[in-house]
Structure formats: C-alpha cells, structure tokens
Design a protein around this motif. Sequence first.
Motif, PDB file in Angstrom:
ATOM      1  N   ALA A 148      -6.823  51.577  28.051  1.00  0.00           N
ATOM      2  CA  ALA A 148      -6.319  51.341  29.517  1.00  0.00           C
ATOM      3  C   ALA A 148      -7.078  50.421  30.213  1.00  0.00           C
ATOM      4  O   ALA A 148      -7.171  48.948  30.755  1.00  0.00           O
ATOM      5  N   LEU A 149      -8.803  50.551  30.068  1.00  0.00           N
ATOM      6  CA  LEU A 149      -9.975  49.556  30.555  1.00  0.00           C
ATOM      7  C   LEU A 149     -10.141  48.436  30.510  1.00  0.00           C
ATOM      8  O   LEU A 149     -10.284  47.460  30.950  1.00  0.00           O
ATOM      9  N   THR A 150      -9.859  48.168  28.856  1.00  0.00           N
ATOM     10  CA  THR A 150     -10.124  46.897  28.089  1.00  0.00           C
ATOM     11  C   THR A 150      -8.783  46.336  28.451  1.00  0.00           C
ATOM     12  O   THR A 150      -8.850  44.807  27.917  1.00  0.00           O
ATOM     13  N   THR A 151      -8.143  46.827  28.316  1.00  0.00           N
ATOM     14  CA  THR A 151      -6.953  45.447  28.721  1.00  0.00           C
ATOM     15  C   THR A 151      -6.673  45.161  30.132  1.00  0.00           C
ATOM     16  O   THR A 151      -6.146  44.107  30.156  1.00  0.00           O
ATOM     17  N   LEU A 152      -7.390  45.591  30.997  1.00  0.00           N
ATOM     18  CA  LEU A 152      -7.171  45.526  32.299  1.00  0.00           C
ATOM     19  C   LEU A 152      -7.928  44.342  32.415  1.00  0.00           C
ATOM     20  O   LEU A 152      -8.288  43.417  33.093  1.00  0.00           O
ATOM     21  N   LEU A 153      -9.382  44.998  32.062  1.00  0.00           N
ATOM     22  CA  LEU A 153     -10.377  43.680  31.562  1.00  0.00           C
ATOM     23  C   LEU A 153     -10.232  42.649  31.270  1.00  0.00           C
ATOM     24  O   LEU A 153      -9.778  41.598  31.448  1.00  0.00           O
ATOM     25  N   ALA A 154      -9.187  42.342  29.924  1.00  0.00           N
ATOM     26  CA  ALA A 154      -9.217  40.930  29.309  1.00  0.00           C
ATOM     27  C   ALA A 154      -7.613  40.383  29.667  1.00  0.00           C
ATOM     28  O   ALA A 154      -7.860  39.096  29.928  1.00  0.00           O
ATOM     29  N   SER A 155      -6.693  41.446  31.279  1.00  0.00           N
ATOM     30  CA  SER A 155      -5.875  40.653  31.311  1.00  0.00           C
ATOM     31  C   SER A 155      -5.991  39.945  32.565  1.00  0.00           C
ATOM     32  O   SER A 155      -5.460  39.067  33.094  1.00  0.00           O
ATOM     33  N   GLN A 156      -7.806  40.199  32.910  1.00  0.00           N
ATOM     34  CA  GLN A 156      -8.246  38.706  33.758  1.00  0.00           C
ATOM     35  C   GLN A 156      -8.230  37.425  33.480  1.00  0.00           C
ATOM     36  O   GLN A 156      -8.746  36.667  34.097  1.00  0.00           O
ATOM     37  N   PHE A 213      -4.879  35.723  28.373  1.00  0.00           N
ATOM     38  CA  PHE A 213      -4.208  37.318  27.928  1.00  0.00           C
ATOM     39  C   PHE A 213      -2.849  37.506  27.701  1.00  0.00           C
ATOM     40  O   PHE A 213      -2.289  37.180  28.537  1.00  0.00           O
ATOM     41  N   ARG A 214      -2.543  38.229  26.498  1.00  0.00           N
ATOM     42  CA  ARG A 214      -1.130  38.298  26.304  1.00  0.00           C
ATOM     43  C   ARG A 214      -1.093  40.039  25.910  1.00  0.00           C
ATOM     44  O   ARG A 214      -1.638  40.206  24.964  1.00  0.00           O
ATOM     45  N   MET A 263       4.905  47.553  27.660  1.00  0.00           N
ATOM     46  CA  MET A 263       3.394  47.567  29.330  1.00  0.00           C
ATOM     47  C   MET A 263       2.913  46.838  29.544  1.00  0.00           C
ATOM     48  O   MET A 263       2.630  46.575  30.795  1.00  0.00           O
ATOM     49  N   ALA A 264       3.805  45.883  28.321  1.00  0.00           N
ATOM     50  CA  ALA A 264       3.173  43.741  28.953  1.00  0.00           C
ATOM     51  C   ALA A 264       3.726  43.415  30.268  1.00  0.00           C
ATOM     52  O   ALA A 264       3.449  43.370  31.577  1.00  0.00           O
ATOM     53  N   PRO A 265       4.520  43.836  31.200  1.00  0.00           N
ATOM     54  CA  PRO A 265       5.792  43.944  32.179  1.00  0.00           C
ATOM     55  C   PRO A 265       4.251  44.806  33.220  1.00  0.00           C
ATOM     56  O   PRO A 265       4.310  43.917  34.603  1.00  0.00           O
ATOM     57  N   LEU A 266       3.549  45.711  33.291  1.00  0.00           N
ATOM     58  CA  LEU A 266       3.483  46.577  33.719  1.00  0.00           C
ATOM     59  C   LEU A 266       1.524  46.504  34.438  1.00  0.00           C
ATOM     60  O   LEU A 266       1.101  46.927  35.271  1.00  0.00           O
ATOM     61  N   VAL A 267       1.053  45.529  33.308  1.00  0.00           N
ATOM     62  CA  VAL A 267      -0.096  45.140  33.306  1.00  0.00           C
ATOM     63  C   VAL A 267      -0.245  44.556  34.320  1.00  0.00           C
ATOM     64  O   VAL A 267      -1.756  44.525  34.753  1.00  0.00           O
ATOM     65  N   LYS A 268       0.374  43.545  35.276  1.00  0.00           N
ATOM     66  CA  LYS A 268       0.331  42.828  36.621  1.00  0.00           C
ATOM     67  C   LYS A 268       0.045  43.710  37.527  1.00  0.00           C
ATOM     68  O   LYS A 268      -0.465  43.556  38.754  1.00  0.00           O
ATOM     69  N   SER A 269       0.507  45.261  37.450  1.00  0.00           N
ATOM     70  CA  SER A 269       0.691  46.384  38.738  1.00  0.00           C
ATOM     71  C   SER A 269      -0.653  47.249  38.389  1.00  0.00           C
ATOM     72  O   SER A 269      -0.236  48.325  37.311  1.00  0.00           O
ATOM     73  N   PRO A 270      -1.776  47.067  37.873  1.00  0.00           N
ATOM     74  CA  PRO A 270      -2.795  48.165  37.795  1.00  0.00           C
ATOM     75  C   PRO A 270      -2.574  49.501  37.588  1.00  0.00           C
ATOM     76  O   PRO A 270      -2.479  50.405  36.926  1.00  0.00           O
ATOM     77  N   PRO A 271      -1.927  49.697  39.228  1.00  0.00           N
ATOM     78  CA  PRO A 271      -1.981  51.054  39.670  1.00  0.00           C
ATOM     79  C   PRO A 271      -1.096  52.306  38.969  1.00  0.00           C
ATOM     80  O   PRO A 271      -0.495  52.648  38.094  1.00  0.00           O
TER      81      PRO A 271
END
Length: 94
Positions: free
Chosen positions: A22-30, A34-35, A41-49
């Motif tokens: 979860a942490l690495t995905t959210l960091l990489a999404s910045q 990144f894809r 999970m892809a559509p949810l990465v835009k909303s971290p909570p």
Amino acid sequence: MGKVNTYDLLKYSYAGLQGLDALTTLLASQHPGFREKNPVMAPLVKSPPLFLGLKGLQTYLSLKALDKIHSQDEKLATILAGILAGLYAGINGR
C-alpha cells in the motif's frame, strides 16, 4: 525464547507486506507515468483514504479467513499463509 510459530510468522509477514504494498503504491502514484496494474485497485489509487480502507479490509478479511482455516486445519492454513506471504513478497520486490 520459545518455539517459533510458523503460522503466525507467515500470517504477520503477509500483513506487513500488504502494508508495504500500500505504501509503495501510494508513493509511486505521485510520479508521472505511474500505472497501477491491479484493475480492481487502479481507480482507487487516486483516493488514498478509499484505497487504504479497501486494502485494510482485504487484509483483515484474509487474516480472518486464515484464522478460520487454521482452527480446522493448521497445516493447510500455514501453507496458505506462506503462499500469500510469498506472493506479496514477489509483488513488493518488483
């Protein structure tokens, strides 16, 4: 120090690896380009909570299922926990 409980070791390794994923995905999404490869999970990465909530729920339900299996078949639960931990170690290693 007492005997190491392999099941608990693998179960908590899996949970920790879920957190790392979860942490690495959210960091990489910045980062541009990144894809998220997981189509669920892809559509949810835009909303971290929302992403973290679903990831936490998925982990919780997986752990509860493992514990239920463990209460009936310790060997099977240990094997499944090992498979889950191994899969997430591979995912985090990419």
